[in-house]
Motif scaffolding. Structure first.
Motif, PDB file in Angstrom:
ATOM      1  N   HIS A 279       0.819  -1.224   0.000  1.00 18.99           N
ATOM      2  CA  HIS A 279       0.000   0.000   0.000  1.00 18.99           C
ATOM      3  C   HIS A 279       0.849   1.267   0.000  1.00 18.99           C
ATOM      4  N   ASN A 280       2.075   1.186  -0.513  1.00 22.56           N
ATOM      5  CA  ASN A 280       2.941   2.358  -0.604  1.00 22.56           C
ATOM      6  C   ASN A 280       2.893   2.943  -2.008  1.00 22.56           C
ATOM      7  N   GLU A 281       3.296   4.190  -2.121  1.00 23.15           N
ATOM      8  CA  GLU A 281       3.442   4.808  -3.433  1.00 23.15           C
ATOM      9  C   GLU A 281       4.926   4.868  -3.784  1.00 23.15           C
ATOM     10  N   VAL A 282       5.305   4.136  -4.809  1.00 22.79           N
ATOM     11  CA  VAL A 282       6.687   4.146  -5.303  1.00 22.79           C
ATOM     12  C   VAL A 282       6.623   4.547  -6.773  1.00 22.79           C
ATOM     13  N   ALA A 283       6.932   5.802  -7.048  1.00 24.13           N
ATOM     14  CA  ALA A 283       6.810   6.309  -8.421  1.00 24.13           C
ATOM     15  C   ALA A 283       7.811   5.625  -9.347  1.00 24.13           C
ATOM     16  N   GLN A 284       9.064   5.543  -8.909  1.00 22.88           N
ATOM     17  CA  GLN A 284      10.116   4.941  -9.748  1.00 22.88           C
ATOM     18  C   GLN A 284      11.267   4.502  -8.854  1.00 22.88           C
ATOM     19  N   ARG A 285      11.661   3.261  -9.008  1.00 23.94           N
ATOM     20  CA  ARG A 285      12.830   2.746  -8.297  1.00 23.94           C
ATOM     21  C   ARG A 285      13.578   1.821  -9.246  1.00 23.94           C
ATOM     22  N   PHE A 286      14.898   1.946  -9.274  1.00 26.93           N
ATOM     23  CA  PHE A 286      15.703   1.046 -10.097  1.00 26.93           C
ATOM     24  C   PHE A 286      16.506   0.107  -9.205  1.00 26.93           C
ATOM     25  N   VAL A 287      16.525  -1.155  -9.590  1.00 29.43           N
ATOM     26  CA  VAL A 287      17.288  -2.184  -8.898  1.00 29.43           C
ATOM     27  C   VAL A 287      18.226  -2.822  -9.917  1.00 29.43           C
ATOM     28  N   SER A 309       0.081   3.832 -11.791  1.00 26.27           N
ATOM     29  CA  SER A 309       1.467   3.827 -12.255  1.00 26.27           C
ATOM     30  C   SER A 309       1.500   3.881 -13.777  1.00 26.27           C
ATOM     31  N   ARG A 310       2.434   4.645 -14.303  1.00 21.48           N
ATOM     32  CA  ARG A 310       2.649   4.713 -15.749  1.00 21.48           C
ATOM     33  C   ARG A 310       4.104   4.355 -16.030  1.00 21.48           C
ATOM     34  N   SER A 328      11.159   4.292 -17.897  1.00 19.26           N
ATOM     35  CA  SER A 328      10.920   5.183 -16.767  1.00 19.26           C
ATOM     36  C   SER A 328       9.500   4.956 -16.275  1.00 19.26           C
ATOM     37  N   SER A 329       9.233   5.440 -15.060  1.00 23.21           N
ATOM     38  CA  SER A 329       7.874   5.313 -14.536  1.00 23.21           C
ATOM     39  C   SER A 329       7.552   6.482 -13.636  1.00 23.21           C
ATOM     40  N   THR A 330       6.262   6.671 -13.417  1.00 24.66           N
ATOM     41  CA  THR A 330       5.780   7.685 -12.493  1.00 24.66           C
ATOM     42  C   THR A 330       4.434   7.228 -11.971  1.00 24.66           C
ATOM     43  N   THR A 331       3.933   7.915 -10.951  1.00 26.87           N
ATOM     44  CA  THR A 331       2.590   7.636 -10.463  1.00 26.87           C
ATOM     45  C   THR A 331       1.737   8.883 -10.659  1.00 26.87           C
ATOM     46  N   LEU A 332       0.500   8.673 -11.069  1.00 31.21           N
ATOM     47  CA  LEU A 332      -0.426   9.763 -11.341  1.00 31.21           C
ATOM     48  C   LEU A 332      -1.544   9.746 -10.308  1.00 31.21           C
ATOM     49  N   ASN A 333      -1.912  10.918  -9.819  1.00 30.88           N
ATOM     50  CA  ASN A 333      -2.929  11.042  -8.775  1.00 30.88           C
ATOM     51  C   ASN A 333      -4.317  11.087  -9.404  1.00 30.88           C
ATOM     52  N   THR A 334      -5.180  10.183  -8.983  1.00 30.46           N
ATOM     53  CA  THR A 334      -6.524  10.128  -9.582  1.00 30.46           C
ATOM     54  C   THR A 334      -7.423  11.270  -9.120  1.00 30.46           C
ATOM     55  N   ASN A 335      -6.957  12.068  -8.139  1.00 31.50           N
ATOM     56  CA  ASN A 335      -7.793  13.200  -7.723  1.00 31.50           C
ATOM     57  C   ASN A 335      -7.764  14.338  -8.742  1.00 31.50           C
ATOM     58  N   ALA A 336      -6.915  14.177  -9.781  1.00 33.67           N
ATOM     59  CA  ALA A 336      -6.785  15.226 -10.796  1.00 33.67           C
ATOM     60  C   ALA A 336      -7.816  15.100 -11.911  1.00 33.67           C
TER      61      ALA A 336
END
Length: 584
Positions: A279-287, A309-310, A328-336
């Motif tokens: 239940h966390n928000e992780v926009a982009q992480r590289f491993v 997530s996109r 690449s990735s990001t997270t978009l807020n659905t309140n928009a």
């Protein structure tokens, strides 16, 4: 003659120089295509932007919105921007449990009996999901309901590491390969591997034992990723219902619970991991993959449809094959975005039915009861849960001669029974999980161990330090639902003492409890099956297990009594102390 040779040589040299001076013909630029993967996770049956417990549009202090109707609007926007033929939409699990909407169509009017389409299937089909992975909560309502939902889904439902108990063969589809057409070029193939959580074996033991096993995420990915690559996948995405911290909330021999980053590090051939469960928000992480040295992209879209997530993948044609050359990735807020009116309209009948159900009056409360202080004080509203659990077990075991105790924890600090009418949603807001009731036999010594383990929920408070309730609880990120409180005995929790030495004055009926004295203890199925790792309860003799849902027992008891009056059940039997002095 010599002069002619020199002349010819000079002419040849001049020709070479002239050729060298001509610009070389430029190589054709490599063909590049961008494809976009969108992802949700932990929707927990949030279809619309609605809070069924408050009977109002969802709102929180961060301004988040929830639900698939919001997600749909973002998905529509991205498909319009990118081109629908270059986008895919996946989900990483925990879809069909979590709100009264899901409960209603699992228990009140089960889709297994009515044939009605599950609201989450209806919405996900309309939005056009390409693949969905099973989360651990998919198993809460049993395998028949899960099978019905899967049949109703147009998208393939994946779980490579959920295997048949006897044969070890996959019980669900392990992966799917989606094909994207590229004009004038060979298509792009995107493979998606679904992995669920091994904790299902504990948390839903009653539903899966002897039927399903849940294998290690890393080992499962090592088995299936080469298969997906071998079938020509140009991009491989893992959708995993597992957090990324490498830790587990349980002990024993089960595979790691939160293994998403481990999968990225240890399994070659993966481009990205869309994960959930935490239940966390992780926009982009590289491993960095330890085998290939390549970077693997990870993203987690929070919970409840609050984020999408996109993931964007750049593919370049190299030696006749598509190769991922950027991501690449990001997270978009659905309140928009507003809710998609198509999804709202589609789900309105089922939503309205659920709203009617949760607003049904079941009893009256003699006074307002709040759970706000339940994590650190003995409150009447939690005593109501304890009272109903004890009475249910007593009635079910008429020949029992042992004292009956009860365990409960604060699930929601915002729960309130208002003075006056109590509705289904008020009870559901107090007991938010679909747990069932059991009773086990424990000794006095085991109860002491159990309470010591639970008391690690509190931070140690030094002598003279101010009492700040905001800093008192949730030590080591222990959640409120692991703050187990025991009714039927009396005890103190001394928060000045270190963990393991905090329980004092443990008595039953006014007398110290002998180590070997036996008790019957009412407990929920999550805890009894090992959830939270509490001692003794998984191996304790089970004296009662009629699969009674605790929330439903609370509703039925209130209905039968007509009035919820703390004068009949509230008993302040435990308190926090500091060096023996009451904290409050």
């Amino acid at each position: 003659m010599q002069t002619m040779k020199l002349a010819l040589a000079g002419a040849a040299a001049t020709g070479v120089l002239a050729l060298a001076a001509l610009p070389a013909q430029a190589a054709a630029p490599a063909k590049t295509v961008t494809v976009t993967v969108m992802g949700t996770s932990d929707l927990h049956s949030n279809a619309l932007n609605w809070d069924y417990f408050k009977d109002a549009a969802y709102a929180d202090s961060q301004g988040n919105h929830v639900g698939l109707a919001k997600v749909s609007s973002l998905v529509n926007r991205i498909r319009a921007e990118r081109g629908a033929d270059h986008t895919l939409l996946f989900d990483s699990g925990d879809t069909i449990q979590g709100t009264p909407l899901a409960y209603y169509y699992a228990k009140v009017e089960p889709i297994t009996e009515t044939g009605e389409t599950h609201p989450m299937a209806k919405a996900m089909n309309a939005i056009g999901y390409d693949a969905v992975t099973l989360g651990n909560h998919e198993f809460n309502y049993g395998l028949p309901l899960l099978a019905t939902w899967i049949d109703q889904m147009k998208a393939p439902v994946l779980a490579a590491n959920a295997v048949r108990d006897r044969s070890g063969l996959p019980a669900y589809k392990p992966f799917v390969i989606k094909t994207m057409k590229v004009k004038g070029e060979q298509p792009i193939k995107v493979g998606v591997l679904g992995l669920t959580n091994p904790g299902v074996a504990i948390w839903d033991k009653a539903n899966v034992e002897g039927k399903l096993r849940f294998t290690d995420l890393v080992e499962s990915a090592k088995r299936w990723v080469p298969v997906i690559r071998g079938l020509g996948a140009d991009v491989v995405v893992v959708t995993a219902h597992a957090g990324d911290n490498g830790m587990s909330s349980y002990g024993g021999d089960l595979p790691v619970e939160n293994a998403s980053a481990m999968v990225a590090e240890q399994v070659p051939g993966i481009d990205a991991v869309l994960f959930g469960h935490a239940h966390n928000e992780v926009a982009q992480r590289f491993v960095t993959n330890k085998v290939t040295g390549k970077q693997v992209l990870l993203t987690e879209p929070g919970k409840w449809g609050q984020r999408l997530s996109r993931l964007d993948f750049q593919l370049t044609k190299q030696r006749g094959r598509w190769v991922v050359t950027g991501k690449s990735s990001t997270t978009l807020n659905t309140n928009a975005v507003p809710e998609d009116p198509k999804i709202v309209s589609l789900l309105k009948p089922q939503h309205d039915t659920t709203v009617g159900y949760v607003n049904k009056v079941v009893a009256k409360s003699a006074q307002e009861l709040s759970a706000a202080e339940s994590p650190y004080k003995d409150t009447p509203i939690l005593d109501y849960i304890q009272h109903v659990q004890i009475e249910t077990v007593k009635q079910a075991l008429p020949d029992n001669t042992l004292p009956v105790l009860s365990i409960a924890a604060p699930f929601s600090r915002s729960a309130v029974f208002p003075a006056g009418d109590i509705r289904v949603r008020d009870v559901a807001g107090l007991y938010v999980y679909d747990n069932t009731l059991l009773a086990v036999k424990l000794t006095g010594a085991q109860i002491k161990d159990y309470l010591e383990y639970s008391a690690k929920y509190f931070n140690q408070l030094a002598p003279g330090d101010p009492v700040d309730v905001a800093k008192l609880t949730n030590a080591g990120n222990t959640p409120d639902y692991n703050d187990d409180q025991l009714a039927g005995v009396s005890y103190d929790i001394d928060v000045a003492k270190p963990v393991g030495q905090r329980i004092a004055n443990l008595t039953y009926d006014g007398a110290p409890i002998p180590a070997d004295k036996e008790f019957v203890v009412a407990i929920n199925n999550y805890r009894q099956s090992g959830g939270g790792g509490f001692p003794h309860v998984t191996t304790a003799p089970v004296l009662y297990n009629a699969q009674v849902e605790i929330r439903q027992a609370l509703i039925e008891y209130a209905t039968a009594q007509g009035t919820i009056d703390p004068a009949g059940f509230a008993a302040a039997n435990w308190k926090l102390t500091r060096d023996g002095a009451p904290l409050f």
